[in-house]
Scaffold this motif. Structure first.
Motif, PDB file in Angstrom:
ATOM      1  N   VAL A  11       5.250 -31.844  -4.690  1.00 50.07           N
ATOM      2  CA  VAL A  11       3.912 -31.270  -4.759  1.00 50.07           C
ATOM      3  C   VAL A  11       2.863 -32.321  -4.429  1.00 50.07           C
ATOM      4  O   VAL A  11       3.112 -33.525  -4.528  1.00 50.07           O
ATOM      5  N   ASP A  12       1.692 -31.858  -4.058  1.00 45.74           N
ATOM      6  CA  ASP A  12       0.605 -32.761  -3.707  1.00 45.74           C
ATOM      7  C   ASP A  12      -0.002 -33.411  -4.941  1.00 45.74           C
ATOM      8  O   ASP A  12      -0.217 -34.623  -4.966  1.00 45.74           O
ATOM      9  N   SER A  17      -0.387 -28.881 -10.196  1.00 42.07           N
ATOM     10  CA  SER A  17       0.737 -27.945 -10.122  1.00 42.07           C
ATOM     11  C   SER A  17       1.313 -27.675 -11.508  1.00 42.07           C
ATOM     12  O   SER A  17       1.733 -26.559 -11.809  1.00 42.07           O
ATOM     13  N   SER A  51       5.435 -35.834  -7.280  1.00 40.54           N
ATOM     14  CA  SER A  51       4.460 -36.136  -6.237  1.00 40.54           C
ATOM     15  C   SER A  51       5.172 -36.416  -4.917  1.00 40.54           C
ATOM     16  O   SER A  51       6.017 -37.312  -4.834  1.00 40.54           O
ATOM     17  N   ARG A  52       4.813 -35.661  -3.913  1.00 43.26           N
ATOM     18  CA  ARG A  52       5.427 -35.879  -2.589  1.00 43.26           C
ATOM     19  C   ARG A  52       5.000 -37.213  -2.000  1.00 43.26           C
ATOM     20  O   ARG A  52       5.598 -37.706  -1.055  1.00 43.26           O
ATOM     21  N   ALA A  62       7.945 -29.880   3.174  1.00 47.48           N
ATOM     22  CA  ALA A  62       6.868 -29.423   2.295  1.00 47.48           C
ATOM     23  C   ALA A  62       7.216 -28.015   1.819  1.00 47.48           C
ATOM     24  O   ALA A  62       8.289 -27.504   2.117  1.00 47.48           O
ATOM     25  N   GLY A  63       6.304 -27.378   1.098  1.00 49.26           N
ATOM     26  CA  GLY A  63       6.545 -26.049   0.554  1.00 49.26           C
ATOM     27  C   GLY A  63       6.828 -25.007   1.610  1.00 49.26           C
ATOM     28  O   GLY A  63       6.434 -25.137   2.763  1.00 49.26           O
ATOM     29  N   ASP A 111       1.216 -25.373  -3.636  1.00 56.51           N
ATOM     30  CA  ASP A 111       1.785 -26.182  -2.565  1.00 56.51           C
ATOM     31  C   ASP A 111       2.557 -25.356  -1.545  1.00 56.51           C
ATOM     32  O   ASP A 111       3.342 -25.879  -0.759  1.00 56.51           O
ATOM     33  N   HIS A 113       4.971 -23.254  -2.113  1.00 56.75           N
ATOM     34  CA  HIS A 113       6.346 -22.919  -2.459  1.00 56.75           C
ATOM     35  C   HIS A 113       6.392 -21.423  -2.730  1.00 56.75           C
ATOM     36  O   HIS A 113       5.514 -20.874  -3.406  1.00 56.75           O
TER      37      HIS A 113
END
Length: 126
Positions: A11-12, A17, A51-52, A62-63, A111, A113
């Motif tokens: 997630v960013d 989140s 955290s990505r 990514a999502g 994000d 997902h």
């Protein structure tokens, strides 16, 4: 082999989140830091939000490439959950739809997902 019991989403902003999933799941995380948030559900399943920007090795995806799935007991429960999530402001990717396996809809988390809610028409829940 031991069956999986833990999923990690990249997630960013983990704390953002984490607040989203806390409201969605109706529970507080068991662990929170600036780079990671962890939920443990009643059935023992764990949901981690990492955290990505800090995961190692670095994540390439990514999502949107997978789904978290929520099985419900009736088609009406799918519609009620859709109304609830729409009221919470979740982006709906697929409105409640009858498909060959049962009734379903898909929403997105912050994000992107995918969150699929479904009821199996034969009543089997997995």
């Amino acid at each position: 082999m031991t069956p999986p019991n833990f999923i990690i989403l990249y997630v960013d902003k983990p704390e953002h989140s984490g607040a989203f999933y806390s409201a969605l799941l109706g529970r507080e995380p068991v662990e929170t830091s600036p780079t990671f948030v962890l939920f443990v559900l009643d059935n023992g399943f764990k949901l981690g939000l990492w955290s990505r920007h800090t995961v190692e090795p670095a994540a390439a995806a990514a999502g949107g490439g997978a789904e978290i799935v929520f099985a419900l007991g009736t088609p009406k429960a799918v519609d009620v959950t859709h109304a609830d999530w729409t009221g919470r402001g979740l982006e709906i990717l697929q409105k409640p739809t009858d498909m060959d396996f049962g009734r379903t809809f898909v929403a997105l988390d912050p994000d992107n997902h995918r969150l699929r809610v479904y009821w199996l028409s034969d009543g089997e829940q997995e």
